[in-house]
Scaffold this motif. Structure first.
Motif, PDB file in Angstrom:
ATOM      1  N   SER A   1       0.915  -1.060  -0.068  1.00 35.35           N
ATOM      2  CA  SER A   1       0.003   0.079   0.071  1.00 35.35           C
ATOM      3  C   SER A   1       0.739   1.303  -0.110  1.00 35.35           C
ATOM      4  N   GLN A   2       0.330   2.389  -0.311  1.00 35.86           N
ATOM      5  CA  GLN A   2       0.883   3.676  -0.580  1.00 35.86           C
ATOM      6  C   GLN A   2       0.877   4.403   0.826  1.00 35.86           C
ATOM      7  N   THR A   3       2.083   4.951   1.196  1.00 42.79           N
ATOM      8  CA  THR A   3       2.030   5.772   2.253  1.00 42.79           C
ATOM      9  C   THR A   3       3.003   7.213   1.886  1.00 42.79           C
ATOM     10  N   ILE A   4       2.622   7.987   2.836  1.00 42.26           N
ATOM     11  CA  ILE A   4       3.194   9.447   2.237  1.00 42.26           C
ATOM     12  C   ILE A   4       3.886  10.005   3.857  1.00 42.26           C
ATOM     13  N   HIS A   5       4.985  10.254   3.655  1.00 42.18           N
ATOM     14  CA  HIS A   5       5.468  10.809   5.111  1.00 42.18           C
ATOM     15  C   HIS A   5       5.995  12.204   4.835  1.00 42.18           C
ATOM     16  N   GLN A   6       5.900  12.905   5.800  1.00 47.64           N
ATOM     17  CA  GLN A   6       6.281  14.395   6.045  1.00 47.64           C
ATOM     18  C   GLN A   6       6.988  14.731   7.127  1.00 47.64           C
ATOM     19  N   TRP A   7       8.053  15.528   7.247  1.00 44.64           N
ATOM     20  CA  TRP A   7       8.848  15.841   8.371  1.00 44.64           C
ATOM     21  C   TRP A   7       9.527  17.308   8.204  1.00 44.64           C
ATOM     22  N   LEU A  19      14.579  27.350   5.248  1.00 41.55           N
ATOM     23  CA  LEU A  19      13.478  26.289   5.564  1.00 41.55           C
ATOM     24  C   LEU A  19      13.715  25.094   4.507  1.00 41.55           C
ATOM     25  N   SER A  20      13.755  24.075   5.166  1.00 39.81           N
ATOM     26  CA  SER A  20      13.573  22.886   4.348  1.00 39.81           C
ATOM     27  C   SER A  20      12.581  21.691   4.959  1.00 39.81           C
ATOM     28  N   LEU A  21      11.654  21.557   4.086  1.00 36.83           N
ATOM     29  CA  LEU A  21      10.413  20.642   4.621  1.00 36.83           C
ATOM     30  C   LEU A  21      10.616  19.315   3.454  1.00 36.83           C
ATOM     31  N   GLU A  22      10.634  18.232   4.134  1.00 34.60           N
ATOM     32  CA  GLU A  22      10.586  16.917   3.077  1.00 34.60           C
ATOM     33  C   GLU A  22       9.587  16.056   3.306  1.00 34.60           C
ATOM     34  N   CYS A  23       9.203  15.449   2.012  1.00 30.79           N
ATOM     35  CA  CYS A  23       8.043  14.641   1.819  1.00 30.79           C
ATOM     36  C   CYS A  23       8.316  13.550   1.026  1.00 30.79           C
ATOM     37  N   THR A  24       8.088  12.325   1.431  1.00 30.37           N
ATOM     38  CA  THR A  24       8.463  11.149   0.464  1.00 30.37           C
ATOM     39  C   THR A  24       7.251  10.134   0.465  1.00 30.37           C
ATOM     40  N   VAL A  25       7.132   9.476  -0.783  1.00 36.23           N
ATOM     41  CA  VAL A  25       5.957   8.752  -0.910  1.00 36.23           C
ATOM     42  C   VAL A  25       6.485   7.351  -1.313  1.00 36.23           C
ATOM     43  N   GLU A  26       6.000   6.355  -0.770  1.00 35.25           N
ATOM     44  CA  GLU A  26       6.330   4.937  -0.708  1.00 35.25           C
ATOM     45  C   GLU A  26       5.189   4.080  -1.179  1.00 35.25           C
ATOM     46  N   GLY A  27       5.530   3.042  -2.183  1.00 33.86           N
ATOM     47  CA  GLY A  27       4.449   2.404  -2.880  1.00 33.86           C
ATOM     48  C   GLY A  27       3.735   2.645  -3.922  1.00 33.86           C
TER      49      GLY A  27
END
Lengths: 114, 111
Positions: A1-7, A19-27
């Protein structure tokens, strides 16, 4: 399944700092990626979207920028934060070429510029 | 220029009753609409959508109605439950396939 992470989940930064905000998507592969901002008591404002690596479209002029160095990584940056940059930042993804148009959101980052 | 409008910032409904959330749009070219639900400090989650070829779409307790001539859609939640308390966003698909969002309506379900 797909998940999305932010930190990070929350961030307090002084005016003028970077500023640096990161987002990654899995799946999933080749997703469309989005950065939104929700200011206090207001709706969602689309800041940037990307349909592929290195392809960034900006929806509003501002001191923020976005980059997509990898297929499933989306970064929101600023060289010098303003007080007006405070808000709740959301990353989202959607299926490239999908027919349902749904966007799936990450948990968000609460940014307070002091 | 707000192309998608949610004119009620908040709505209070008794538990068990029907909640009706309204949304108006100005662009007659919009042909697909979505409703999202958002809890504080979380990302929005997709609820239900409707294409302009339909005037109603139902999913469990949630029904969306579309009136194209009036450029109006509504989300009905019945029966309303405490967990439905959240901010609800209406969104429309623009010609470039981006979402155009309303400002949201805060729904409060009273016990």
């Amino acid at each position: 399944s797909q998940t999305i992470h932010q930190w990070p989940a929350t961030l307090v930064q002084p005016v003028g700092s970077p500023l640096s905000l990161e987002c990654t998507v899995e799946g999933t592969s080749n997703p469309n990626l989005y950065w939104y901002r929700q200011a206090a008591g207001r709706g969602l404002q689309l800041l940037f979207y990307s349909v592929g690596i290195g392809q960034i479209s900006s929806e509003v002029p501002q001191n923020l920028s976005a980059s997509r160095p990898q297929d499933r990584q989306f970064i929101l940056s600023s060289k010098k934060l303003l007080l007006s940059d405070s808000g709740f930042y959301l990353c989202a993804w959607s299926v490239d070429g999908g027919s349902s148009y749904e966007q799936y959101f990450g948990p968000g980052t609460r940014l307070t510029v002091t | 220029d707000q192309q998608v409008k949610q004119n009620s910032p908040s709505l209070s409904v008794q538990e068990g009753r029907i909640s009706i959330l309204n949304c108006d749009y100005t662009n007659s070219m919009f042909d697909y609409f979505l409703w999202y639900k958002k809890y504080p400090a979380e990302g929005p989650t997709f609820l239900i959508s409707i294409s302009s070829i339909k005037d109603k779409n139902e999913d469990g307790r949630f029904t969306v109605f579309l009136n194209k001539s009036a450029k109006h859609l509504s989300l009905h939640i019945v029966p309303s439950q405490p967990g439905d308390s959240a901010v609800y966003f209406c969104a429309a698909i623009a010609s470039n396939y981006q979402l155009i969002w309303g400002a949201g309506t805060k729904l409060i379900i009273k016990p």
